[in-house]
Design a protein around this motif. Structure first.
Motif, mmCIF file in Angstrom:
data_model
loop_
_atom_site.group_PDB
_atom_site.id
_atom_site.type_symbol
_atom_site.label_atom_id
_atom_site.label_comp_id
_atom_site.label_asym_id
_atom_site.label_seq_id
_atom_site.Cartn_x
_atom_site.Cartn_y
_atom_site.Cartn_z
ATOM 1 N N ASP A 1 0.825 -1.213 0.000
ATOM 2 C CA ASP A 1 0.000 0.000 0.000
ATOM 3 C C ASP A 1 0.857 1.260 0.000
ATOM 4 N N HIS A 2 1.941 1.249 0.800
ATOM 5 C CA HIS A 2 2.779 2.447 0.870
ATOM 6 C C HIS A 2 3.478 2.710 -0.460
ATOM 7 N N ALA B 1 2.215 1.806 -3.418
ATOM 8 C CA ALA B 1 1.169 2.282 -4.324
ATOM 9 C C ALA B 1 0.876 3.758 -4.077
ATOM 10 N N ASP B 2 0.836 4.149 -2.789
ATOM 11 C CA ASP B 2 0.599 5.563 -2.470
ATOM 12 C C ASP B 2 1.746 6.433 -2.980
ATOM 13 N N ILE C 1 3.686 5.807 -5.525
ATOM 14 C CA ILE C 1 3.613 5.891 -6.988
ATOM 15 C C ILE C 1 2.518 6.854 -7.414
ATOM 16 N N ARG C 2 1.371 6.802 -6.711
ATOM 17 C CA ARG C 2 0.291 7.736 -7.049
ATOM 18 C C ARG C 2 0.707 9.182 -6.802
ATOM 19 N N ALA C 3 1.606 9.381 -5.839
ATOM 20 C CA ALA C 3 2.041 10.742 -5.503
ATOM 21 C C ALA C 3 3.171 11.233 -6.397
ATOM 22 N N ASP D 1 5.231 12.934 -9.174
ATOM 23 C CA ASP D 1 4.975 14.113 -9.998
ATOM 24 C C ASP D 1 6.310 14.614 -10.521
#
Length: 211
Positions: A181-182, A184-185, A187-189, A191
């Protein structure tokens, strides 16, 4: 400029060249004050057109450079993500191999126990058959001697038949669970790095000339 019709094969001189030629010709024949003022205005317009053409060329170059730099940025971004995917695939293969190894150890141990229990079952079945046959025999002394020996064998077999057992939850593989989960978070963050962009300003205002 383009020439159409019967004159399409004619060469067209730039506006600046035509104006300079006419200006030199007019200056050689002593222009009037009105012509001089008009020539100055035309010179100002031609100079302004030259500046506009220069700006257009700069903008076209900027557009081409933007497209080229965008393609480079896209390729670099794809390469970085491909490298990240390769690292994830490598790590996944490593963790899967560890699970497979643990699976082999556990199932191998259980299969060994199964074989030992089957051997014990086979021996016990043979003893049962022997005991049944002994029960069918008649004769006092021989029966008692065989029965005592058979009973002793059965008792010894039952004592030695206590095989190892597996613990409760032995087949559980929860220890090989991984939380992503960490990641994935993170990667989503993702920029782009903040960078200062240089902005070019073009001054389109013309300076007023004093008459």
């Amino acid at each position: 400029c383009k020439v159409f019709g019967a004159y399409k094969d004619c060469e067209v001189a730039p506006l600046q060249t035509i104006f300079q030629g006419r200006r030199c010709h007019q200056m050689s024949i002593h222009p009037s004050p009105g012509q001089t003022e008009l020539n100055n205005c035309i010179s100002m317009l031609v100079a302004g057109n030259d500046r506009i053409q220069t700006i257009i060329s700069q903008l076209e170059d900027s557009c081409r450079s933007t497209e080229e730099n965008s393609e480079v940025a896209k390729r670099e971004l794809c390469a970085r993500f491909d490298a990240l995917v390769a690292v994830l695939e490598e790590k996944k293969a490593e963790l899967l191999q560890r699970i497979t190894h643990e699976q082999g150890d556990k199932t191998g141990f259980v299969q060994g126990l199964i074989c030992r229990y089957k051997e014990q079952l086979e021996k016990s079945s043979r003893l049962v058959e022997t005991a049944i046959q002994a029960m069918e025999e008649t004769g006092g002394a021989a029966f008692l001697m065989n029965a005592k020996q058979l009973i002793k064998t059965i008792v010894e077999a039952s004592k030695g038949g206590r095989l190892e057992k597996i613990e409760h939850g032995y087949e559980n593989m929860d220890a090989f669970s991984v939380s992503l989960d960490h990641l994935a978070d993170a990667i989503r963050a993702l920029d782009f790095d903040p960078a200062e962009e240089d902005e070019e300003y073009f001054d389109g205002e013309e300076e007023e000339e004093e008459e």
